[in-house]
Scaffold this active site. Sequence first.
Site, mmCIF file in Angstrom:
data_model
loop_
_atom_site.group_PDB
_atom_site.id
_atom_site.type_symbol
_atom_site.label_atom_id
_atom_site.label_comp_id
_atom_site.label_asym_id
_atom_site.label_seq_id
_atom_site.Cartn_x
_atom_site.Cartn_y
_atom_site.Cartn_z
ATOM 1 N N CYS A 117 -47.170 23.271 56.623
ATOM 2 C CA CYS A 117 -46.936 22.671 57.934
ATOM 3 C C CYS A 117 -47.313 23.651 59.057
ATOM 4 O O CYS A 117 -48.466 23.980 59.220
ATOM 5 C CB CYS A 117 -45.493 22.175 58.027
ATOM 6 S SG CYS A 117 -45.237 20.886 59.256
ATOM 7 N N HIS A 118 -46.333 24.135 59.832
ATOM 8 C CA HIS A 118 -46.598 25.082 60.911
ATOM 9 C C HIS A 118 -46.618 26.539 60.429
ATOM 10 O O HIS A 118 -46.958 27.436 61.188
ATOM 11 C CB HIS A 118 -45.551 24.931 62.017
ATOM 12 C CG HIS A 118 -45.685 23.676 62.814
ATOM 13 N ND1 HIS A 118 -45.208 22.464 62.364
ATOM 14 C CD2 HIS A 118 -46.256 23.447 64.017
ATOM 15 C CE1 HIS A 118 -45.476 21.540 63.274
ATOM 16 N NE2 HIS A 118 -46.114 22.098 64.272
#
Length: 179
Positions: A107-108
């Site tokens: 994800c991030h």
Amino acid sequence: MAKIAFLTASEGIEKVELTEPWKAVTDAGFTAELLSPDSGEVQLFDHLDKADTQKVDLEVSKANVDDYAALVLPGGVANPDALRLDKDAIAFVKDFVASGKPVAAICHAPWVLVEADVVRGKRLASFPSVQTDIRNAGGEWVDETVVVEGNLITSRNPDDLPAFNKAILDAVNSGTKGE
């Protein structure tokens, strides 16, 4: 059995991106350890809502890359953004990537890889909002479920967790040392 390090900040961790890979590695017989810049507990989130907490096993400043078979970097927006500011966390990630052992970021979390300056010339997946940062750091962003590039394993979001977890286990079980 080998130990797998999970590195998070003190809050903002997307719960499922920590708990599902944690369960996958422990179900496979590995020992999971939570590393963080600070001792105590970390705050998990279900998107923007506070969820559970989890006890930190070791401060990252006291961790040794040689003690672990792999490193997992869970996402959440605030978690990797905070880790980017911690010099011990970034040094640990940079050393882990250099070791050739698997480093998985979802994800991030590739923001942490960008900050550690280890994405140049590599293909990575991430949450779409991180793509410009990856490109600006010399990496190639791709919209794929899971990308294995040398010893880096990256995925886009929680929907990719089954493939992400499988890639982590495949890498650890094969003793991947990168290219």
